[in-house]
Design a protein around this motif. Structure first.
Motif, mmCIF file in Angstrom:
data_model
loop_
_atom_site.group_PDB
_atom_site.id
_atom_site.type_symbol
_atom_site.label_atom_id
_atom_site.label_comp_id
_atom_site.label_asym_id
_atom_site.label_seq_id
_atom_site.Cartn_x
_atom_site.Cartn_y
_atom_site.Cartn_z
ATOM 1 N N LEU A 11 0.841 -1.186 0.000
ATOM 2 C CA LEU A 11 0.000 0.000 0.000
ATOM 3 C C LEU A 11 0.878 1.238 0.000
ATOM 4 C CD1 LEU A 11 -2.466 -1.117 2.817
ATOM 5 C CD2 LEU A 11 -2.806 -1.319 0.355
ATOM 6 N N LYS A 12 0.600 2.144 -0.926
ATOM 7 C CA LYS A 12 1.352 3.396 -1.013
ATOM 8 C C LYS A 12 0.388 4.557 -0.824
ATOM 9 C CE LYS A 12 5.377 1.680 -2.237
ATOM 10 N NZ LYS A 12 6.543 1.774 -1.391
ATOM 11 N N THR A 13 0.812 5.562 -0.078
ATOM 12 C CA THR A 13 -0.033 6.732 0.145
ATOM 13 C C THR A 13 0.277 7.853 -0.840
ATOM 14 O OG1 THR A 13 1.512 7.605 1.772
ATOM 15 C CG2 THR A 13 -0.295 6.211 2.596
ATOM 16 N N THR A 14 1.076 7.527 -1.850
ATOM 17 C CA THR A 14 1.487 8.526 -2.837
ATOM 18 C C THR A 14 1.045 8.089 -4.232
ATOM 19 O OG1 THR A 14 3.604 7.420 -3.185
ATOM 20 C CG2 THR A 14 3.533 9.110 -1.483
ATOM 21 N N GLU A 15 1.302 8.944 -5.196
ATOM 22 C CA GLU A 15 1.056 8.609 -6.595
ATOM 23 C C GLU A 15 2.017 7.504 -7.018
ATOM 24 O OE1 GLU A 15 1.474 10.806 -10.928
ATOM 25 O OE2 GLU A 15 0.966 12.002 -9.185
ATOM 26 N N PHE A 16 1.593 6.672 -7.970
ATOM 27 C CA PHE A 16 2.433 5.587 -8.479
ATOM 28 C C PHE A 16 3.739 6.133 -9.034
ATOM 29 C CE2 PHE A 16 3.998 3.044 -11.990
ATOM 30 C CZ PHE A 16 4.111 1.800 -11.406
ATOM 31 N N LYS A 17 4.839 5.438 -8.704
ATOM 32 C CA LYS A 17 6.160 5.742 -9.259
ATOM 33 C C LYS A 17 6.702 4.456 -9.877
ATOM 34 C CE LYS A 17 7.163 9.160 -5.725
ATOM 35 N NZ LYS A 17 7.994 9.486 -4.571
ATOM 36 N N PRO A 18 7.411 4.534 -11.003
ATOM 37 C CA PRO A 18 7.916 3.331 -11.662
ATOM 38 C C PRO A 18 8.767 2.433 -10.765
ATOM 39 C CG PRO A 18 8.129 5.197 -13.131
ATOM 40 C CD PRO A 18 7.700 5.736 -11.792
ATOM 41 N N GLU A 19 9.497 3.009 -9.842
ATOM 42 C CA GLU A 19 10.350 2.184 -8.976
ATOM 43 C C GLU A 19 9.543 1.287 -8.030
ATOM 44 O OE1 GLU A 19 10.711 6.499 -7.360
ATOM 45 O OE2 GLU A 19 10.613 5.543 -9.297
#
Length: 64
Positions: A11-19
């Protein structure tokens, strides 16, 4: 039908990043190597982000 697989959820609380795709792949490899046994199906991952840019996400996940 039962599917005997491990699932890695990130789960990420940020926008998707390629890494994030590479990081998730690292976790999947670790579970496959050190947790699952020969009777388990391959591990699969779910990556949930707060937001995404569709093109960036598709290109980043294309090989997975």
């Amino acid at each position: 039908m039962k599917v005997k697989s491990y699932v890695v959820v990130e789960l990420k609380t940020t926008e998707f990043k390629p890494e994030y795709a590479g990081q998730l792949n690292f976790y999947l490899s670790a579970v496959d190597e050190y947790v699952k046994d020969e009777n388990d199906n391959p591990t699969f991952g779910i990556l949930l982000c707060k937001e995404k840019d569709k093109i960036t996400a598709e290109l980043s996940l294309k090989e997975y």
